[in-house]
Design a protein around this motif. Structure first.
Motif, PDB file in Angstrom:
ATOM      1  N   GLY A  26       0.917  -0.939   0.319  1.00  8.56           N
ATOM      2  CA  GLY A  26      -0.255   0.577  -0.200  1.00  8.56           C
ATOM      3  C   GLY A  26       0.471   1.496   0.061  1.00  8.56           C
ATOM      4  N   ILE A  27       1.617   0.556   0.736  1.00  3.84           N
ATOM      5  CA  ILE A  27       2.488   2.781   1.151  1.00  3.84           C
ATOM      6  C   ILE A  27       3.181   2.425  -0.545  1.00  3.84           C
ATOM      7  N   GLU A  28       3.330   1.704  -1.027  1.00  3.88           N
ATOM      8  CA  GLU A  28       4.635   1.819  -2.641  1.00  3.88           C
ATOM      9  C   GLU A  28       3.357   2.500  -3.703  1.00  3.88           C
ATOM     10  N   ILE A  29       2.669   2.189  -3.170  1.00  5.77           N
ATOM     11  CA  ILE A  29       1.085   2.464  -3.937  1.00  5.77           C
ATOM     12  C   ILE A  29       0.485   3.545  -3.762  1.00  5.77           C
ATOM     13  N   VAL A  30       0.533   4.152  -2.415  1.00  4.59           N
ATOM     14  CA  VAL A  30       0.459   5.232  -2.588  1.00  4.59           C
ATOM     15  C   VAL A  30       1.283   6.258  -2.412  1.00  4.59           C
ATOM     16  N   ARG A  34       1.338   9.338  -5.992  1.00  2.00           N
ATOM     17  CA  ARG A  34       1.770  11.202  -5.675  1.00  2.00           C
ATOM     18  C   ARG A  34       2.875  11.719  -6.880  1.00  2.00           C
ATOM     19  N   GLU A  35       3.509  10.449  -6.825  1.00  2.00           N
ATOM     20  CA  GLU A  35       4.809  10.466  -8.015  1.00  2.00           C
ATOM     21  C   GLU A  35       4.032  11.136  -9.434  1.00  2.00           C
ATOM     22  N   THR A  36       2.810  10.132  -9.790  1.00  2.00           N
ATOM     23  CA  THR A  36       2.379  10.962 -10.750  1.00  2.00           C
ATOM     24  C   THR A  36       0.727  11.999 -11.301  1.00  2.00           C
ATOM     25  N   GLN A  37       1.634  12.463  -9.493  1.00  2.00           N
ATOM     26  CA  GLN A  37       0.663  13.810  -9.553  1.00  2.00           C
ATOM     27  C   GLN A  37      -0.704  13.492  -9.145  1.00  2.00           C
ATOM     28  N   ILE A  38      -1.656  12.369  -8.775  1.00  2.00           N
ATOM     29  CA  ILE A  38      -2.977  11.830  -8.595  1.00  2.00           C
ATOM     30  C   ILE A  38      -2.650  13.029  -7.099  1.00  2.00           C
ATOM     31  N   ASP A  39      -4.169  13.765  -6.542  1.00  2.00           N
ATOM     32  CA  ASP A  39      -3.628  14.129  -5.879  1.00  2.00           C
ATOM     33  C   ASP A  39      -5.011  13.928  -4.609  1.00  2.00           C
ATOM     34  N   ALA A  57       4.460   6.757   6.045  1.00  5.92           N
ATOM     35  CA  ALA A  57       3.373   6.912   5.135  1.00  5.92           C
ATOM     36  C   ALA A  57       3.367   8.663   4.774  1.00  5.92           C
ATOM     37  N   PHE A  58       3.029   9.610   6.195  1.00  7.08           N
ATOM     38  CA  PHE A  58       2.464  10.801   5.860  1.00  7.08           C
ATOM     39  C   PHE A  58       3.975  11.820   4.163  1.00  7.08           C
ATOM     40  N   SER A  59       5.309  10.983   5.092  1.00 10.73           N
ATOM     41  CA  SER A  59       5.972  11.742   4.346  1.00 10.73           C
ATOM     42  C   SER A  59       5.731  11.323   2.565  1.00 10.73           C
ATOM     43  N   LEU A  60       5.203  10.309   2.598  1.00 14.20           N
ATOM     44  CA  LEU A  60       5.746   9.448   0.938  1.00 14.20           C
ATOM     45  C   LEU A  60       4.217   9.574   0.623  1.00 14.20           C
TER      46      LEU A  60
END
Length: 185
Positions: A26-30, A34-39, A57-60
């Motif tokens: 899940g953390i890799e998906i998060v 975020r890397e693909t600009q999905i907010d 988790a929050f930093s990612l």
């Protein structure tokens, strides 16, 4: 379609994701979202309750974090709170090529000329414009354009797409096989 694909193309209101998933965690998906600009707001659900895990988790890019077991009413309240914040970030104008849609006014123009659209055509166009950098699935269109109580088939989506295509020419709505629809100029 994987959960990551769905989150990228369907644009849900809130994403609930467990840290411990087979394949990508899940953390890799998060992080990937975020890397693909999905907010889209993300709530991470996990048995990991250490402060280091929360900070990671929050930093990612997670917006909220719930340690299992949790109360379902609390989860519902957190979802509502994230949705309220997301609604405040609504855009006042969407543009794609010569198309301009102003949600607060409920107007659409093509090359500065007003377009007369039905309510469903307007909702469909707004959805496509919100996701102009991705693909919008038939299921998402059914979910966002029709009321939950409506008994609608996927053929209704195709018919609505056909009517909207005629009204927004020269802009096209491409059919992406097994995925959905995408605006194209």
């Amino acid at each position: 379609m994987t959960g990551l694909d769905y989150a990228q193309y369907a644009s849900p209101d809130v994403i609930l994701i467990d840290w411990m998933l087979p394949g990508l965690s899940g953390i890799e998906i998060v992080s990937a979202l975020r890397e693909t600009q999905i907010d889209t707001p993300i709530i991470l659900l996990t048995a990991k309750g250490e402060i280091e895990d929360k900070l990671t988790a929050f930093s990612l890019g997670a917006d909220d974090y719930m340690v299992k077991p949790f109360d379902i009413d609390e989860l519902n309240m957190r979802i509502l709170a994230l949705n309220r914040r997301a609604e405040k970030r609504l855009v006042s104008r969407l543009t794609f090529s010569e198309l301009t849609l102003q949600p607060e006014k409920g107007t659409v123009t093509l090359d500065d000329h007003p377009l007369a659209l039905t309510k469903k055509e307007y909702l469909l166009l707004e959805l496509l414009m919100h996701h102009s950098d991705g693909v919008v699935s038939k299921d998402l269109i059914l979910d966002k354009v029709w009321d939950i109580d409506d008994d609608v088939s996927q053929n209704a989506v195709e018919a609505l797409i056909g009517r909207l295509r005629k009204k927004i020419t020269p802009i096209t709505i491409r059919s992406i096989r097994n995925m959905g629809y995408q605006l194209s100029d």
